[in-house]
Design a protein around this motif. Structure first.
Motif, PDB file in Angstrom:
ATOM      1  N   ILE A  35       0.857  -1.181   0.000  1.00 38.09           N
ATOM      2  CA  ILE A  35       0.000   0.000   0.000  1.00 38.09           C
ATOM      3  C   ILE A  35       0.899   1.239   0.000  1.00 38.09           C
ATOM      4  CG2 ILE A  35      -1.782   1.265   1.257  1.00 38.09           C
ATOM      5  CD1 ILE A  35      -2.623  -1.427   2.474  1.00 38.09           C
ATOM      6  N   PRO A  36       0.699   2.154  -0.944  1.00 36.43           N
ATOM      7  CA  PRO A  36       1.551   3.350  -0.990  1.00 36.43           C
ATOM      8  C   PRO A  36       1.443   4.148   0.307  1.00 36.43           C
ATOM      9  CG  PRO A  36       0.126   3.223  -2.924  1.00 36.43           C
ATOM     10  CD  PRO A  36      -0.294   2.142  -2.006  1.00 36.43           C
ATOM     11  N   THR A  37       2.529   4.777   0.687  1.00 34.24           N
ATOM     12  CA  THR A  37       2.539   5.544   1.940  1.00 34.24           C
ATOM     13  C   THR A  37       1.630   6.764   1.860  1.00 34.24           C
ATOM     14  OG1 THR A  37       4.488   6.742   1.197  1.00 34.24           O
ATOM     15  CG2 THR A  37       4.850   4.809   2.607  1.00 34.24           C
ATOM     16  N   THR A  38       1.266   7.179   0.665  1.00 33.93           N
ATOM     17  CA  THR A  38       0.356   8.316   0.506  1.00 33.93           C
ATOM     18  C   THR A  38      -1.107   7.911   0.664  1.00 33.93           C
ATOM     19  OG1 THR A  38       0.366   7.965  -1.877  1.00 33.93           O
ATOM     20  CG2 THR A  38       1.938   9.574  -0.990  1.00 33.93           C
ATOM     21  N   SER A  39      -1.369   6.625   0.708  1.00 33.94           N
ATOM     22  CA  SER A  39      -2.743   6.138   0.825  1.00 33.94           C
ATOM     23  C   SER A  39      -3.253   6.276   2.258  1.00 33.94           C
ATOM     24  CB  SER A  39      -2.801   4.659   0.425  1.00 33.94           C
ATOM     25  OG  SER A  39      -4.049   4.104   0.773  1.00 33.94           O
ATOM     26  N   PRO A  40      -4.535   6.632   2.402  1.00 33.33           N
ATOM     27  CA  PRO A  40      -5.099   6.695   3.752  1.00 33.33           C
ATOM     28  C   PRO A  40      -5.217   5.304   4.384  1.00 33.33           C
ATOM     29  CG  PRO A  40      -6.795   7.120   2.114  1.00 33.33           C
ATOM     30  CD  PRO A  40      -5.481   7.042   1.385  1.00 33.33           C
ATOM     31  N   PHE A  41      -5.041   4.244   3.611  1.00 34.43           N
ATOM     32  CA  PHE A  41      -5.136   2.884   4.126  1.00 34.43           C
ATOM     33  C   PHE A  41      -3.796   2.325   4.587  1.00 34.43           C
ATOM     34  CE2 PHE A  41      -8.675   3.442   1.205  1.00 34.43           C
ATOM     35  CZ  PHE A  41      -9.736   3.123   2.045  1.00 34.43           C
ATOM     36  N   HIS A  42      -2.722   3.082   4.369  1.00 33.75           N
ATOM     37  CA  HIS A  42      -1.406   2.649   4.813  1.00 33.75           C
ATOM     38  C   HIS A  42      -1.356   2.674   6.341  1.00 33.75           C
ATOM     39  CE1 HIS A  42       2.943   2.621   5.525  1.00 33.75           C
ATOM     40  NE2 HIS A  42       3.013   2.015   4.352  1.00 33.75           N
ATOM     41  N   SER A  87      -0.425   5.961   7.942  1.00 32.44           N
ATOM     42  CA  SER A  87      -1.165   7.144   7.507  1.00 32.44           C
ATOM     43  C   SER A  87      -1.749   7.887   8.715  1.00 32.44           C
ATOM     44  CB  SER A  87      -2.292   6.749   6.557  1.00 32.44           C
ATOM     45  OG  SER A  87      -3.076   7.869   6.223  1.00 32.44           O
ATOM     46  N   ARG A 134      -4.176  10.151   8.175  1.00 32.82           N
ATOM     47  CA  ARG A 134      -5.550  10.443   7.777  1.00 32.82           C
ATOM     48  C   ARG A 134      -6.443   9.247   8.062  1.00 32.82           C
ATOM     49  NH1 ARG A 134      -5.144  12.317   1.707  1.00 32.82           N
ATOM     50  NH2 ARG A 134      -3.266  11.090   1.739  1.00 32.82           N
ATOM     51  N   PRO A 136      -9.256   6.594   6.989  1.00 30.27           N
ATOM     52  CA  PRO A 136      -9.459   5.995   5.662  1.00 30.27           C
ATOM     53  C   PRO A 136     -10.531   6.679   4.812  1.00 30.27           C
ATOM     54  CG  PRO A 136      -9.446   4.322   7.374  1.00 30.27           C
ATOM     55  CD  PRO A 136      -9.371   5.634   8.044  1.00 30.27           C
ATOM     56  N   TRP A 170     -10.839  14.697   1.479  1.00 35.58           N
ATOM     57  CA  TRP A 170      -9.583  15.385   1.241  1.00 35.58           C
ATOM     58  C   TRP A 170      -9.840  16.773   0.900  1.00 35.58           C
ATOM     59  CZ3 TRP A 170      -7.437  11.012  -2.279  1.00 35.58           C
ATOM     60  CH2 TRP A 170      -7.260   9.881  -1.511  1.00 35.58           C
TER      61      TRP A 170
END
Length: 152
Positions: free
Chosen positions: A134-141, A144, A146, A148, A152
């Motif tokens: 999962i990309p580090t920019t994703s809210p699901f990381h 994160s 943020r 989920p 935004w």
């Protein structure tokens, strides 16, 4: 040094017929197995003692050591001749039935630990590392900040 295992543990774990009856012999093999474990995993007793003194106390590593010891001893008694493979054919009239049993390990019937048993005593976990795709920019990381479903 006290033993983790007693002969009754081996008898309780036995499945099927042919359980060993000589308690002295069972104890001798338990002693050999425990010596081998202690030589291989040198800090095991320290970790067992630390686990017992922890708050709350635990006996999980002690039980794992007991399980490994029992498994090692049972393998010796199941295959005392060190046979690699056994084939049995039974014939009745025109019918025949062939059964085969193969004993694994480096030394069938010999005293030894499997890699999985050794790993469980050393505290090994499955795999050396994990990769999070999962990309580090994703809210699901997991890292994160943020939520989920935050707008935004």
């Amino acid at each position: 040094m006290s033993s983790w295992t007693d002969p009754q543990d081996v008898l309780d774990a036995w499945i099927g017929e042919g359980a060993p009856t000589d308690i002295t012999s069972i104890q001798n093999w338990i002693d050999r197995a425990e010596r081998m474990i202690r030589r291989t995993v040198t800090d095991l007793q320290e970790r067992i003692d630390a686990e017992a003194e922890a708050e709350p106390p635990s006996a999980e590593l002690l039980e794992t050591a007991r399980d490994v010891t029992v498994a090692m001893v049972v393998r010796v008694f199941r295959n005392p001749d060190g046979t690699r493979q056994v084939n049995t054919t039974t014939t009745t009239g025109p019918f025949s039935d062939t059964r085969s049993a193969t004993f694994g390990g480096e030394i069938p019937g010999g005293l030894g630990m499997t890699d999985k048993e050794l790993g469980s005593l050393q505290g090994a976990t499955e795999g050396a590392f994990s990769i999070n795709l999962i990309p580090t920019t994703s809210p699901f990381h997991p890292d994160s900040v943020r939520a989920p479903f935050e707008v935004w």
